[in-house]
Design a protein around this motif. Sequence first.
Motif, PDB file in Angstrom:
ATOM      1  N   GLU A   1      53.215  43.065  79.222  1.00  0.00           N
ATOM      2  CA  GLU A   1      54.214  44.023  78.731  1.00  0.00           C
ATOM      3  C   GLU A   1      55.615  43.423  78.771  1.00  0.00           C
ATOM      4  OE1 GLU A   1      53.791  46.910  77.140  1.00  0.00           O
ATOM      5  OE2 GLU A   1      51.676  46.375  77.260  1.00  0.00           O
ATOM      6  N   VAL A   2      55.924  42.706  79.834  1.00  0.00           N
ATOM      7  CA  VAL A   2      57.227  42.042  79.938  1.00  0.00           C
ATOM      8  C   VAL A   2      57.371  41.028  78.814  1.00  0.00           C
ATOM      9  CG1 VAL A   2      58.615  40.463  81.340  1.00  0.00           C
ATOM     10  CG2 VAL A   2      57.534  42.454  82.411  1.00  0.00           C
ATOM     11  N   LEU A   3      56.322  40.254  78.558  1.00  0.00           N
ATOM     12  CA  LEU A   3      56.364  39.266  77.467  1.00  0.00           C
ATOM     13  C   LEU A   3      56.627  39.933  76.122  1.00  0.00           C
ATOM     14  CD1 LEU A   3      53.591  36.565  77.971  1.00  0.00           C
ATOM     15  CD2 LEU A   3      56.025  36.210  77.638  1.00  0.00           C
ATOM     16  N   ARG A   4      55.983  41.060  75.894  1.00  0.00           N
ATOM     17  CA  ARG A   4      56.199  41.787  74.629  1.00  0.00           C
ATOM     18  C   ARG A   4      57.668  42.186  74.484  1.00  0.00           C
ATOM     19  NH1 ARG A   4      50.882  44.978  75.438  1.00  0.00           N
ATOM     20  NH2 ARG A   4      49.450  43.711  74.210  1.00  0.00           N
ATOM     21  N   GLN A   5      58.252  42.643  75.579  1.00  0.00           N
ATOM     22  CA  GLN A   5      59.657  43.045  75.540  1.00  0.00           C
ATOM     23  C   GLN A   5      60.583  41.854  75.310  1.00  0.00           C
ATOM     24  OE1 GLN A   5      61.004  46.182  75.640  1.00  0.00           O
ATOM     25  NE2 GLN A   5      58.867  46.801  75.415  1.00  0.00           N
TER      26      GLN A   5
ATOM     27  N   VAL B   1      64.817  45.099  80.045  1.00  0.00           N
ATOM     28  CA  VAL B   1      63.358  45.219  80.015  1.00  0.00           C
ATOM     29  C   VAL B   1      62.913  46.333  80.955  1.00  0.00           C
ATOM     30  CG1 VAL B   1      61.177  44.045  80.534  1.00  0.00           C
ATOM     31  CG2 VAL B   1      63.000  42.813  79.329  1.00  0.00           C
ATOM     32  N   ALA B   2      63.524  46.403  82.129  1.00  0.00           N
ATOM     33  CA  ALA B   2      63.180  47.430  83.108  1.00  0.00           C
ATOM     34  C   ALA B   2      63.406  48.828  82.537  1.00  0.00           C
ATOM     35  CB  ALA B   2      63.992  47.236  84.381  1.00  0.00           C
ATOM     36  N   GLN B   3      64.503  49.016  81.826  1.00  0.00           N
ATOM     37  CA  GLN B   3      64.783  50.322  81.218  1.00  0.00           C
ATOM     38  C   GLN B   3      63.718  50.683  80.191  1.00  0.00           C
ATOM     39  OE1 GLN B   3      68.770  49.659  79.782  1.00  0.00           O
ATOM     40  NE2 GLN B   3      69.697  50.325  81.707  1.00  0.00           N
ATOM     41  N   GLN B   4      63.302  49.705  79.388  1.00  0.00           N
ATOM     42  CA  GLN B   4      62.270  49.948  78.374  1.00  0.00           C
ATOM     43  C   GLN B   4      60.919  50.298  78.992  1.00  0.00           C
ATOM     44  OE1 GLN B   4      62.388  49.996  74.898  1.00  0.00           O
ATOM     45  NE2 GLN B   4      64.585  50.015  75.257  1.00  0.00           N
ATOM     46  N   LEU B   5      60.601  49.660  80.127  1.00  0.00           N
ATOM     47  CA  LEU B   5      59.292  49.838  80.753  1.00  0.00           C
ATOM     48  C   LEU B   5      59.282  50.898  81.854  1.00  0.00           C
ATOM     49  CD1 LEU B   5      58.124  46.108  81.016  1.00  0.00           C
ATOM     50  CD2 LEU B   5      57.577  47.793  79.246  1.00  0.00           C
TER      51      LEU B   5
ATOM     52  N   GLN C   1      60.695  50.617  84.837  1.00  0.00           N
ATOM     53  CA  GLN C   1      60.487  49.932  86.105  1.00  0.00           C
ATOM     54  C   GLN C   1      61.840  49.538  86.684  1.00  0.00           C
ATOM     55  OE1 GLN C   1      57.849  46.611  85.563  1.00  0.00           O
ATOM     56  NE2 GLN C   1      56.229  47.859  84.681  1.00  0.00           N
ATOM     57  N   THR C   2      61.814  49.017  87.888  1.00  0.00           N
ATOM     58  CA  THR C   2      63.059  48.551  88.495  1.00  0.00           C
ATOM     59  C   THR C   2      63.359  47.139  87.991  1.00  0.00           C
ATOM     60  OG1 THR C   2      61.980  47.528  90.404  1.00  0.00           O
ATOM     61  CG2 THR C   2      62.605  49.865  90.601  1.00  0.00           C
ATOM     62  N   PRO C   3      64.633  46.776  87.894  1.00  0.00           N
ATOM     63  CA  PRO C   3      64.981  45.406  87.486  1.00  0.00           C
ATOM     64  C   PRO C   3      64.395  44.356  88.436  1.00  0.00           C
ATOM     65  CG  PRO C   3      66.915  46.810  87.334  1.00  0.00           C
ATOM     66  CD  PRO C   3      65.834  47.624  88.000  1.00  0.00           C
ATOM     67  N   GLN C   4      64.291  44.670  89.723  1.00  0.00           N
ATOM     68  CA  GLN C   4      63.743  43.726  90.681  1.00  0.00           C
ATOM     69  C   GLN C   4      62.276  43.427  90.391  1.00  0.00           C
ATOM     70  OE1 GLN C   4      65.351  46.550  91.475  1.00  0.00           O
ATOM     71  NE2 GLN C   4      67.213  45.885  92.513  1.00  0.00           N
ATOM     72  N   ARG C   5      61.523  44.469  90.064  1.00  0.00           N
ATOM     73  CA  ARG C   5      60.105  44.283  89.749  1.00  0.00           C
ATOM     74  C   ARG C   5      59.952  43.450  88.482  1.00  0.00           C
ATOM     75  NH1 ARG C   5      55.471  48.953  89.283  1.00  0.00           N
ATOM     76  NH2 ARG C   5      53.774  47.519  88.874  1.00  0.00           N
ATOM     77  N   VAL C   6      60.757  43.733  87.476  1.00  0.00           N
ATOM     78  CA  VAL C   6      60.697  42.961  86.234  1.00  0.00           C
ATOM     79  C   VAL C   6      61.091  41.515  86.498  1.00  0.00           C
ATOM     80  CG1 VAL C   6      61.734  42.671  83.939  1.00  0.00           C
ATOM     81  CG2 VAL C   6      60.996  44.937  84.710  1.00  0.00           C
ATOM     82  N   TYR C   7      62.132  41.307  87.317  1.00  0.00           N
ATOM     83  CA  TYR C   7      62.572  39.943  87.620  1.00  0.00           C
ATOM     84  C   TYR C   7      61.454  39.150  88.297  1.00  0.00           C
ATOM     85  CZ  TYR C   7      65.001  35.922  89.480  1.00  0.00           C
ATOM     86  OH  TYR C   7      65.356  34.628  89.777  1.00  0.00           O
TER      87      TYR C   7
END
Length: 185
Positions: free
Chosen positions: A23-27, A37-41, A43-49
């Motif tokens: 999902e992150v790759l798609r974003q 990306v976190a806002q789109q998914l 999730q928290t920015p830390q988790r996405v990072y």
Amino acid sequence: MRDVLYLEEIEQAEALLKPQRVEVLRQLAEPRTCTEVAQQLGQTPQRVYYHVKRLVDAGLVDLVSERKVRGILEGIYQAAARSYWLSPRLVGRIGLRKAQDELSLGYLLDLMEEVQADIAALDRTAPELPSIGLSGEIRVLPENRQEFLNDLHTLMRDLFTRYGGAEGDAFKLAVACYPKGEAHD
């Protein structure tokens, strides 16, 4: 960005085994920050990072630029390719590595994160949420450790086989086994 990235390293393939990373790759088809990306998914920015860092380490995502936001450098990332092809020679090796990873603390941390997200997503207003939580301590002598882990694996496999049909209510079952740390007062 390339059209196709041919994956020949097992670490690259394993980086893609997590649905969250896909999902992150798609974003990241377009250059974005972890915050975006976190806002789109949701999730928290830390988790996405965390996921972006693993994808960068595997060569699947590139840091394309940086910008200062309130005095802090923020990375802008983009997927390295539009699609990914997996080398056929890796297919048999991925499962073996995953079985080894089930005995790693990294796998346990990912599992706990998944359980936490699943529980947070439950509808707490539902009249019934059939669930159970168990916790206990088992002491195993070092020479019996592998036998214990084998027994636990067999027990879980038997449950998944017995109740793993396509009908009925779906339940998620996660077992965590880890060394107990020293008690801190």
